[in-house]
Design a protein around this motif. Structure first.
Motif, PDB file in Angstrom:
ATOM      1  N   VAL A 118       0.846  -1.197   0.000  1.00  0.00           N
ATOM      2  CA  VAL A 118       0.000   0.000   0.000  1.00  0.00           C
ATOM      3  C   VAL A 118       0.881   1.248   0.000  1.00  0.00           C
ATOM      4  N   GLY A 119       1.935   1.242   0.818  1.00  0.00           N
ATOM      5  CA  GLY A 119       2.842   2.376   0.869  1.00  0.00           C
ATOM      6  C   GLY A 119       3.540   2.600  -0.456  1.00  0.00           C
ATOM      7  N   CYS A 120       3.998   1.541  -1.084  1.00  0.00           N
ATOM      8  CA  CYS A 120       4.664   1.651  -2.390  1.00  0.00           C
ATOM      9  C   CYS A 120       3.710   2.204  -3.445  1.00  0.00           C
ATOM     10  N   ASP A 121       2.497   1.701  -3.435  1.00  0.00           N
ATOM     11  CA  ASP A 121       1.494   2.183  -4.391  1.00  0.00           C
ATOM     12  C   ASP A 121       1.202   3.664  -4.176  1.00  0.00           C
ATOM     13  N   ARG A 122       1.121   4.073  -2.908  1.00  0.00           N
ATOM     14  CA  ARG A 122       0.834   5.480  -2.595  1.00  0.00           C
ATOM     15  C   ARG A 122       1.988   6.369  -3.058  1.00  0.00           C
ATOM     16  N   VAL A 123       3.221   5.951  -2.796  1.00  0.00           N
ATOM     17  CA  VAL A 123       4.389   6.730  -3.213  1.00  0.00           C
ATOM     18  C   VAL A 123       4.424   6.831  -4.738  1.00  0.00           C
ATOM     19  N   TRP A 124       4.184   5.729  -5.420  1.00  0.00           N
ATOM     20  CA  TRP A 124       4.190   5.724  -6.894  1.00  0.00           C
ATOM     21  C   TRP A 124       3.106   6.644  -7.446  1.00  0.00           C
ATOM     22  N   THR A 125       1.917   6.583  -6.866  1.00  0.00           N
ATOM     23  CA  THR A 125       0.817   7.432  -7.318  1.00  0.00           C
ATOM     24  C   THR A 125       1.145   8.903  -7.116  1.00  0.00           C
ATOM     25  N   GLU A 126       1.725   9.248  -5.966  1.00  0.00           N
ATOM     26  CA  GLU A 126       2.115  10.635  -5.702  1.00  0.00           C
ATOM     27  C   GLU A 126       3.211  11.089  -6.670  1.00  0.00           C
ATOM     28  N   PHE A 127       4.152  10.205  -6.967  1.00  0.00           N
ATOM     29  CA  PHE A 127       5.227  10.539  -7.898  1.00  0.00           C
ATOM     30  C   PHE A 127       4.674  10.801  -9.290  1.00  0.00           C
ATOM     31  N   GLN A 128       3.771   9.944  -9.748  1.00  0.00           N
ATOM     32  CA  GLN A 128       3.164  10.129 -11.067  1.00  0.00           C
ATOM     33  C   GLN A 128       2.375  11.438 -11.132  1.00  0.00           C
ATOM     34  N   ALA A 129       1.628  11.744 -10.082  1.00  0.00           N
ATOM     35  CA  ALA A 129       0.850  12.982 -10.053  1.00  0.00           C
ATOM     36  C   ALA A 129       1.778  14.197 -10.102  1.00  0.00           C
TER      37      ALA A 129
END
Length: 89
Positions: A18-29
């Protein structure tokens, strides 16, 4: 001291799926908010590890201009991160 009952650190939490997905999503945004040319220069250099001369050739710019594009993208990403997380850039 028993560490099993302590709350996980934010860094340890980032390693969870979940943390990795959140970091990736924030990076993409954040990347989407960087103008296209600095974004491309940053991705080629910092993410894909292309040498500066190769990035310059791919973008049809000189090395100095590419370095400025990469630095601009990094600065924007740091500022976006700081704005989202209350850090200083």
């Amino acid at each position: 001291m028993d560490t099993h009952d302590t709350m996980p650190s934010p860094i340890a939490d980032a390693y969870s799926q979940v943390g990795c997905d959140r970091v990736w999503t924030e990076f993409q945004a954040a990347l989407q908010q960087v103008p296209p040319l600095p974004r491309l220069a940053f991705l080629l250099s910092d993410v894909l590890g292309k040498p500066l001369d190769e990035v310059a050739a791919l973008l049809g710019r000189d090395g100095r201009a590419c370095r400025q594009l990469i630095d601009d993208a990094r600065s924007r990403l740091r500022a976006l991160h700081a704005g989202t997380h209350g850090d200083t850039p």
